[in-house]
Motif scaffolding. Structure first.
Motif, PDB file in Angstrom:
ATOM      1  N   LYS A  33      -0.024  18.330  21.644  1.00  0.00           N
ATOM      2  CA  LYS A  33       0.794  18.695  22.802  1.00  0.00           C
ATOM      3  C   LYS A  33       0.092  18.288  24.095  1.00  0.00           C
ATOM      4  N   ASN A  79       7.282  20.854  22.958  1.00  0.00           N
ATOM      5  CA  ASN A  79       6.853  19.674  22.205  1.00  0.00           C
ATOM      6  C   ASN A  79       7.568  18.409  22.666  1.00  0.00           C
ATOM      7  N   ARG A  99       4.306  14.510  23.718  1.00  0.00           N
ATOM      8  CA  ARG A  99       3.075  14.694  22.948  1.00  0.00           C
ATOM      9  C   ARG A  99       2.373  13.364  22.746  1.00  0.00           C
ATOM     10  N   SER A 113       7.896  22.678  17.297  1.00  0.00           N
ATOM     11  CA  SER A 113       7.894  21.500  16.434  1.00  0.00           C
ATOM     12  C   SER A 113       8.222  21.915  15.005  1.00  0.00           C
TER      13      SER A 113
END
Length: 184
Positions: free
Chosen positions: A65, A71, A74, A176
């Motif tokens: 992250k 998320n 990233r 995620s």
């Protein structure tokens, strides 16, 4: 934006795949249907490495992250493998301090566009029991973006296009797949 993932994810449990296809088809994407196993390995810092494999193809992935809030942006590094190296992968990540946490199976309908990738996928557990469905909108990593802002604008453009399915910025998932399915 090499090694950068800019994407949004949405719950699609109440959206049929054919609804997604009908909405995206007028964009004339290049379609791909793919299924894979994803094994997730974790370390004592709650970081993960994913090993994705299917049909003698594989990929070892680390994602980190850039913010704790979500998320959507990233760092992502993918290393191709032969897809037949499960035992070696497990030994390799074990030496790095990672242990297997869980496995899932995914079936994905992927629409490749010039600047974006739109994906509808179903996640199954290790016994192939359906767990959840998702839609993702991702800026193509291979595209030569002028800036992260330009990539985000493209993601938002397709998020807006998918609004008839109930997709919107307020419905973005913050977690995620790892965070959704990890075992304590």
């Amino acid at each position: 934006m090499e090694n950068r993932e800019i994407e949004t994810k949405y719950n699609a449990d109440n959206i049929e795949m054919d609804e997604f296809i009908k909405l995206v088809q007028p964009l004339n994407p290049e379609w791909m249907m793919v299924s894979s196993f994803d094994d997730y390995f974790t370390n004592d810092k709650d970081e993960f490495i994913r090993y994705r494999y299917h049909d003698h193809m594989g990929e070892l992935t680390i994602k980190r992250k850039t913010t704790d809030a979500n998320n959507n942006n990233r760092v992502e590094v993918n290393v191709p493998t032969d897809g037949k190296s499960g035992a070696s992968i497990e030994a390799f990540v074990g030496l790095l301090g990672y242990k297997k946490n869980f496995s899932i199976f995914k079936t994905c309908k992927i629409a490749f566009l010039e600047k974006a990738v739109l994906v509808y996928y179903v996640v199954y557990d290790e016994n192939l029991n359906e767990k959840k469905r998702f839609i993702e909108v991702e800026a193509r990593e291979q595209y030569n973006w002028a800036s992260e802002e330009e990539a985000w604008a493209e993601v938002v453009k397709y998020e807006t296009m998918l609004a008839p399915l109930g997709i919107s910025s307020k419905n973005r998932l913050k977690k995620s797949l790892f965070e959704i399915f990890k075992k304590s």
